[in-house]
Motif scaffolding. Structure first.
Motif, short mmCIF file in Angstrom:
data_model
loop_
_atom_site.label_atom_id
_atom_site.label_comp_id
_atom_site.label_asym_id
_atom_site.label_seq_id
_atom_site.Cartn_x
_atom_site.Cartn_y
_atom_site.Cartn_z
N ALA A 217 -3.13 51.84 -25.91
CA ALA A 217 -3.74 52.59 -27.01
C ALA A 217 -2.85 52.50 -28.25
CB ALA A 217 -3.95 54.05 -26.62
N GLU A 218 -1.55 52.56 -28.04
CA GLU A 218 -0.61 52.47 -29.15
C GLU A 218 -0.61 51.08 -29.77
OE1 GLU A 218 3.00 53.74 -27.30
OE2 GLU A 218 2.63 55.88 -27.69
N SER A 219 -0.73 50.05 -28.92
CA SER A 219 -0.77 48.68 -29.45
C SER A 219 -2.05 48.46 -30.26
CB SER A 219 -0.64 47.66 -28.32
OG SER A 219 -1.76 47.70 -27.45
N TYR A 220 -3.15 49.08 -29.81
CA TYR A 220 -4.42 49.00 -30.55
C TYR A 220 -4.29 49.72 -31.89
CZ TYR A 220 -9.29 50.20 -31.74
OH TYR A 220 -10.48 50.39 -32.39
N ALA A 221 -3.70 50.90 -31.86
CA ALA A 221 -3.53 51.68 -33.09
C ALA A 221 -2.65 50.92 -34.09
CB ALA A 221 -2.91 53.04 -32.76
N LYS A 222 -1.59 50.30 -33.60
CA LYS A 222 -0.71 49.53 -34.47
C LYS A 222 -1.47 48.33 -35.07
CE LYS A 222 3.54 50.75 -32.02
NZ LYS A 222 4.60 50.28 -31.08
N PHE A 223 -2.32 47.72 -34.25
CA PHE A 223 -3.11 46.60 -34.74
C PHE A 223 -4.04 47.04 -35.87
CE2 PHE A 223 -7.23 44.38 -34.51
CZ PHE A 223 -6.81 43.11 -34.90
N LYS B 39 -4.45 67.25 -27.82
CA LYS B 39 -5.58 66.50 -27.29
C LYS B 39 -5.14 65.49 -26.23
CE LYS B 39 -9.88 65.17 -27.12
NZ LYS B 39 -10.90 66.03 -26.48
N LEU B 40 -3.98 64.86 -26.44
CA LEU B 40 -3.47 63.90 -25.46
C LEU B 40 -3.16 64.60 -24.14
CD1 LEU B 40 -2.63 60.98 -24.94
CD2 LEU B 40 -0.33 61.56 -25.72
N ALA B 41 -2.62 65.81 -24.21
CA ALA B 41 -2.33 66.57 -23.00
C ALA B 41 -3.60 66.85 -22.22
CB ALA B 41 -1.63 67.88 -23.37
N GLU B 42 -4.68 67.10 -22.95
CA GLU B 42 -5.97 67.35 -22.32
C GLU B 42 -6.50 66.09 -21.64
OE1 GLU B 42 -10.48 68.39 -23.82
OE2 GLU B 42 -8.80 69.25 -24.94
N LEU B 43 -6.42 64.96 -22.35
CA LEU B 43 -6.91 63.70 -21.79
C LEU B 43 -6.07 63.24 -20.60
CD1 LEU B 43 -7.67 61.74 -25.10
CD2 LEU B 43 -9.34 62.69 -23.51
N SER B 44 -4.78 63.53 -20.64
CA SER B 44 -3.87 63.06 -19.58
C SER B 44 -4.08 63.78 -18.26
CB SER B 44 -2.41 63.22 -20.03
OG SER B 44 -2.08 64.58 -20.20
N LYS B 45 -4.92 64.81 -18.25
CA LYS B 45 -5.21 65.51 -17.00
C LYS B 45 -6.10 64.66 -16.08
CE LYS B 45 -4.94 70.14 -19.08
NZ LYS B 45 -5.71 71.35 -19.46
N SER B 46 -6.75 63.67 -16.66
CA SER B 46 -7.61 62.79 -15.87
C SER B 46 -6.79 61.96 -14.89
CB SER B 46 -8.40 61.86 -16.79
OG SER B 46 -9.06 60.85 -16.04
N SER B 47 -7.34 61.73 -13.72
CA SER B 47 -6.65 60.92 -12.71
C SER B 47 -6.54 59.45 -13.14
CB SER B 47 -7.38 61.01 -11.37
OG SER B 47 -8.72 60.55 -11.50
N TYR B 48 -7.35 59.06 -14.14
CA TYR B 48 -7.32 57.67 -14.61
C TYR B 48 -6.23 57.44 -15.65
CZ TYR B 48 -11.90 57.27 -12.38
OH TYR B 48 -12.92 57.26 -11.47
N PHE B 49 -5.68 58.50 -16.17
CA PHE B 49 -4.68 58.36 -17.22
C PHE B 49 -3.35 57.88 -16.65
CE2 PHE B 49 -1.21 59.80 -19.90
CZ PHE B 49 -1.63 59.42 -21.16
N ASN B 50 -2.67 56.96 -17.37
CA ASN B 50 -1.32 56.53 -16.99
C ASN B 50 -0.61 56.01 -18.24
OD1 ASN B 50 -2.22 53.77 -17.37
ND2 ASN B 50 -3.10 53.85 -15.31
N GLU B 51 0.65 55.70 -18.08
CA GLU B 51 1.47 55.26 -19.22
C GLU B 51 0.98 53.93 -19.78
OE1 GLU B 51 3.85 56.83 -20.98
OE2 GLU B 51 3.22 58.55 -19.78
N ALA C 294 -7.44 55.66 -27.07
CA ALA C 294 -7.22 54.72 -28.17
C ALA C 294 -7.69 55.30 -29.50
CB ALA C 294 -7.95 53.41 -27.88
N GLU C 295 -8.85 55.96 -29.49
CA GLU C 295 -9.36 56.58 -30.72
C GLU C 295 -8.40 57.66 -31.21
OE1 GLU C 295 -12.94 59.44 -32.39
OE2 GLU C 295 -12.99 58.75 -30.30
N LEU C 296 -7.99 58.54 -30.29
CA LEU C 296 -7.07 59.62 -30.65
C LEU C 296 -5.78 59.08 -31.23
CD1 LEU C 296 -6.26 62.66 -30.51
CD2 LEU C 296 -5.30 62.14 -28.25
N THR C 297 -5.20 58.09 -30.57
CA THR C 297 -3.93 57.52 -31.00
C THR C 297 -4.07 56.86 -32.37
OG1 THR C 297 -3.35 57.14 -28.68
CG2 THR C 297 -2.03 55.99 -30.33
#
Length: 388
Positions: free
Chosen positions: A83-89, A65-77, A46-49
């Motif tokens: 995160a994008e909705s938070y950034a837009k807000f 940076k997103l590619a790096e974070l997406s390596k985590s098993s917890y990451f998903n679409e 969310a911070e990155l976005t």
């Protein structure tokens, strides 16, 4: 300096109510969970976005940076979508601020020191927007098991006090607006406002004396569902045990109980159920570690049968003379899956009146629940009209 304050803002709901708990729980080991690790990653995404949406970093830096974070098993679409909705807000809130302030300031992930009110007290604010005369304090909550409200939220108010300590001398701040953005609970966005005077009065009259007791480990234990939820001592806390056991001493008289008495008991059910769950985990952990607990043992739990290899199952059935088409069952994907695959806007336009939301069946809820009371009279009239 320690990474986490003993009297943290996130734990304020606990140590403000149960002052000895902050020191008492230090004797118990810290624990983490998949939910906590998922939440930490979600905050990073969310911070990155948000930094990308605000133009603080370029697209290449964002993608790397997103590619790096997406390596985590917890990451998903879903995590990226929220995160994008938070950034837009944040961008929208900043745009609103620019309408009343020529040069609003937005600060992400800032260290907020409220030690003026709480010994050693500090925390991290997800987002601050300063647009005189309003200071916006925004917190991103990724959890979905517990709705967090902004009104009289001690964590948010301590963040507000910390932000005032940092920026009040530089800006003319009269109002602090505190917002909880919790997208996984149907996009919940809850805000509350306090005047600077109100917030400081709370800090001086309520927080300071309670924090002084908490820092020394003094005061009275005050177990409750809210205070005990994340306390490390909750399973072995004698005060909590005594409180819950005392509930069973309130024997209704004479031989039957009324609906009113039953309601009073049910009002305590959530805390009792949570306490019993914690006790089961405590006993299970002891037995798993090889300790003996009189009257209890670990046994093999129930499991369901499954295919060892689905491809081999299909081949075996075909070899036995069965048509492969009979082995599969066609079913329309769910509305949620359809919206995820094709977009909510598209589905709303294409299906229109084909999407309905039936009225839910009446279900029991405590009086504090924000949903309106079920109108049984309306349902009776509707049934009568249908039968006419």
């Amino acid at each position: 300096m320690a990474d986490h304050a003993i009297l943290s803002a996130s734990g304020a709901h606990r140590w403000l109510a149960c002052t000895p708990s902050a020191r008492f729980e230090l004797q118990f080991p810290k624990s983490t969970s998949a939910y906590a690790e998922e939440g930490t990653l979600a905050h990073s995404v969310a911070e990155l976005t948000t930094r990308f949406y605000l133009g603080e970093i370029d697209e290449n830096a964002y993608e790397d940076k997103l590619a790096e974070l997406s390596k985590s098993s917890y990451f998903n679409e879903e995590m990226l979508e929220h995160a994008e909705s938070y950034a837009k807000f944040i961008v929208e809130r900043l745009a609103e601020a620019k309408k009343v302030c020529a040069d609003p300031v937005v600060i992400l992930e800032s260290r907020l020191d409220f030690s003026k009110y709480v010994p050693g007290g500090f925390g991290t604010g997800d987002c601050l927007i300063i647009a005189e005369p309003v200071l916006d304090v925004i917190d991103y909550k990724y959890g979905k098991g517990h709705r967090v409200e902004a009104q009289d939220n001690p964590q948010m108010q301590l963040y507000g006090l910390g932000a005032l300590a940092e920026f009040e001398s530089l800006y003319d701040i009269q109002t602090v607006r505190m917002t909880i953005f919790q997208p996984r609970l149907s996009g919940v966005c809850d805000s509350a406002e306090k005047s600077v005077k109100e917030l400081k009065s709370w800090g001086t009259k309520t927080v300071k004396p309670r924090a002084k007791l908490a820092d020394k480990g003094e005061g009275d234990f005050a177990p409750s569902e809210e205070a005990c939820r994340f306390c490390r001592a909750k399973a072995q806390c004698k005060a909590r045990t005594d409180k819950n056991l005392s509930l069973f001493d309130e024997s209704p008289d004479p031989l039957t109980i009324t609906a009113e008495e039953a309601g009073a008991i049910l009002a305590k059910a959530d805390d009792i159920e949570g306490w019993l769950k914690d006790l089961r985990e405590l006993v299970s952990a002891a037995l798993t570690a090889g300790e003996e607990v009189a009257g209890w043992k670990m046994v093999e739990g129930r499991s369901n049968r499954r295919f060892a290899d689905e491809d081999q199952v299909v081949e075996a059935m075909k070899a036995a003379g069965y048509d492969e088409a009979l082995l599969y069952k066609r079913k329309l994907i769910t509305l949620t899956k359809m919206e995820k695959d094709f977009g909510k806007k598209t589905i709303a336009e294409v299906l229109k009146d084909l999407i309905v939301k039936p009225k839910g069946a009446p279900t029991l809820a405590p009086e504090k629940d924000k949903r309106p009371a079920y109108q049984f009279e309306e349902q009776v009239l509707a049934a009568f009209d249908e039968g006419a």
